[in-house]
Every structure is written in C-alpha cells, then in structure tokens.
Design a protein around this motif. Structure first.
Motif, PDB file in Angstrom:
ATOM      1  N   ASP A 182      11.345 -11.734  -8.608  1.00  0.00           N
ATOM      2  CA  ASP A 182      10.031 -12.006  -9.193  1.00  0.00           C
ATOM      3  C   ASP A 182       9.002 -11.821  -8.090  1.00  0.00           C
ATOM      4  O   ASP A 182       8.694 -12.737  -7.352  1.00  0.00           O
ATOM      5  N   LEU A 183       8.501 -10.596  -7.957  1.00  0.00           N
ATOM      6  CA  LEU A 183       7.663 -10.241  -6.815  1.00  0.00           C
ATOM      7  C   LEU A 183       6.348  -9.636  -7.277  1.00  0.00           C
ATOM      8  O   LEU A 183       6.330  -8.751  -8.135  1.00  0.00           O
ATOM      9  N   VAL A 184       5.258 -10.118  -6.719  1.00  0.00           N
ATOM     10  CA  VAL A 184       3.934  -9.551  -6.974  1.00  0.00           C
ATOM     11  C   VAL A 184       3.442  -8.902  -5.691  1.00  0.00           C
ATOM     12  O   VAL A 184       3.410  -9.550  -4.633  1.00  0.00           O
ATOM     13  N   ILE A 185       3.088  -7.629  -5.764  1.00  0.00           N
ATOM     14  CA  ILE A 185       2.566  -6.897  -4.607  1.00  0.00           C
ATOM     15  C   ILE A 185       1.129  -6.479  -4.902  1.00  0.00           C
ATOM     16  O   ILE A 185       0.874  -5.789  -5.894  1.00  0.00           O
ATOM     17  N   ILE A 194       9.093  -2.013 -13.171  1.00  0.00           N
ATOM     18  CA  ILE A 194       7.826  -2.204 -12.473  1.00  0.00           C
ATOM     19  C   ILE A 194       6.693  -2.225 -13.500  1.00  0.00           C
ATOM     20  O   ILE A 194       6.684  -1.421 -14.435  1.00  0.00           O
ATOM     21  N   LYS A 195       5.757  -3.145 -13.314  1.00  0.00           N
ATOM     22  CA  LYS A 195       4.530  -3.134 -14.097  1.00  0.00           C
ATOM     23  C   LYS A 195       3.358  -2.920 -13.149  1.00  0.00           C
ATOM     24  O   LYS A 195       3.381  -3.390 -12.006  1.00  0.00           O
ATOM     25  N   TYR A 199      14.293  -6.329 -17.534  1.00  0.00           N
ATOM     26  CA  TYR A 199      13.348  -7.292 -16.974  1.00  0.00           C
ATOM     27  C   TYR A 199      12.481  -6.655 -15.896  1.00  0.00           C
ATOM     28  O   TYR A 199      12.894  -5.723 -15.207  1.00  0.00           O
ATOM     29  N   CYS A 200      11.282  -7.161 -15.774  1.00  0.00           N
ATOM     30  CA  CYS A 200      10.356  -6.683 -14.746  1.00  0.00           C
ATOM     31  C   CYS A 200      10.433  -7.598 -13.533  1.00  0.00           C
ATOM     32  O   CYS A 200      10.162  -8.798 -13.632  1.00  0.00           O
ATOM     33  N   GLY A 201      10.808  -7.042 -12.398  1.00  0.00           N
ATOM     34  CA  GLY A 201      10.923  -7.842 -11.176  1.00  0.00           C
ATOM     35  C   GLY A 201       9.845  -7.551 -10.157  1.00  0.00           C
ATOM     36  O   GLY A 201       9.667  -8.294  -9.192  1.00  0.00           O
ATOM     37  N   VAL A 202       9.112  -6.433 -10.344  1.00  0.00           N
ATOM     38  CA  VAL A 202       8.055  -6.054  -9.396  1.00  0.00           C
ATOM     39  C   VAL A 202       6.764  -5.783 -10.157  1.00  0.00           C
ATOM     40  O   VAL A 202       6.735  -4.945 -11.064  1.00  0.00           O
TER      41      VAL A 202
END
Length: 209
Positions: free
Chosen positions: A24-27, A50-51, A80-83
């Motif tokens: 669960d990463l937000v860049i 990726i979103k 699932y979206c992890g990034v």
C-alpha cells in the motif's frame, strides 16, 4: 530493462522469505520523474496494479501514453492496487506507506530502500553485508545528486555521470556482480534524462541491465 525484469523476479539469494503481503504505497512526484519508471518496476515485482492521479498543484501536461502503460501494468494478473502515483508540483519524489499513518519521506533512493527492507529483498539491498551496503549507499548518494540536478548544465550533469561510470569499469553492476537498488535507481534516472547527455558507456550499461 530485461535484466532488471529478470533479476528483480528471482527468489532472494540469502534464504530470507520475501514479504508477499499486499503493498500500500503512495508516491508523489512531478510529471516525468524517474519515480514513475521506478513505480512500474515495483508493481511488476510485487504484482499489483498502479493508479495515477493528478493533484491540483500539478501544472505540467500529463503524457497519456505513459499513463495508459502504467495502468496496464499487471492488468488481468492481479486484482488489487498497491501503488498510487500522484503527479504534484514537487522538487523530489516522496512516498508514504500505509497512507495516513506515516510522514512522507523524500527521495528515489529512500523509496527503494524502504521497498527492499519491507519486502525482504536482501538480494537487492543486504544491510547485513556492511561493505556492499555502504558501497550501494555511496552510489545512491551520487544518483540522488544526479536526480536533483536534472535541470543543471550539461557540464555539471556530465561530471556526475562520469563519477558514476567509474563504478561499472570493474564490475557488471554498480555495486558488484549482482543487481542492486542502485542499478534500479540509475536506470530510472537515465531514461528520464536527455539521451544526448548520457555517455556511451552508460548507454551500453542501460541496454544490458
């Protein structure tokens, strides 16, 4: 690069079980940042979607071609979206793991260190091997300087690139004979630079890594 895709997918060489829990990463980064390419590599390894979002502070045009490629990473292979990438007006990329519970940390190399530690990717960054870890950190410091000076003069960028080139004169990869997070960071930065600024030695390294 083909080598990164291959080696980044191997089982850890030190016998430590990789962390396979959901990421669960937000860049947050600017449009065209090396962090965009790094996010794609992370998503491929972790096998997540990726979103991409554009923050109100972003004033640069978003390349829909790149966005579409990011959205297609692992499409149909996972659910699932992890990034999450957020395009913002920011000088350096930053990340937040477990959003809402952690202060954002800046820097491409810090994102890669976090991923290597959190996922137990000791083949990419093994802090138990003090000598190699120190060498990797030394190289990452140079790469950080290169990333931060991407708009500097050709002469200044050339000096940093020449310093980095010295590390691959006696080994296959930057920190020895195996791929490390330093190689991933450098490849991400190189592909975001004007190709005219990249010396031939590093062009060959990029195509073979």
């Amino acid at each position: 690069s083909s080598g990164i895709n291959a080696e980044y997918g191997e089982t850890d060489c030190c016998g430590v079980s990789e962390n396979t829990s959901k990421l669960d990463l937000v860049i947050g980064c600017s449009v065209g940042s090396p962090a965009v390419y790094m996010a794609a590599i992370i998503a491929r390894k972790v096998n997540c979607l990726i979103k991409v979002f554009s923050h109100s502070s972003n004033t640069k045009e978003v390349d829909s071609t790149i966005t579409n490629k990011l959205l297609c990473v692992n499409s149909g292979e996972t659910d699932y979206c992890g990034v999450n990438i957020i395009y913002k007006d920011t000088a350096a990329p930053y990340f937040m793991a477990c959003p809402g519970r952690q202060v954002a940390v800046s820097g491409l190399s810090n994102i890669l260190r976090y991923i290597a530690r959190e996922r137990n990717y000791t083949s990419l960054y093994n802090e138990a091997d003090l000598e190699t870890a120190a060498l990797t950190d030394e190289i990452l410091s140079l790469i950080d300087s290169l990333e931060q000076r991407s708009n500097a003069s050709a002469s200044e960028i050339g000096q940093i690139l020449n310093s980095i080139t010295g590390y691959i004169k006696s080994s296959t990869y930057l920190a020895g004979e195996t791929l490390s997070i330093a190689d991933i960071a450098l490849c991400c930065v190189l592909v975001s630079l004007d190709s005219k600024l990249v010396p031939n030695t590093l062009r060959s390294y990029l195509s073979n890594t």
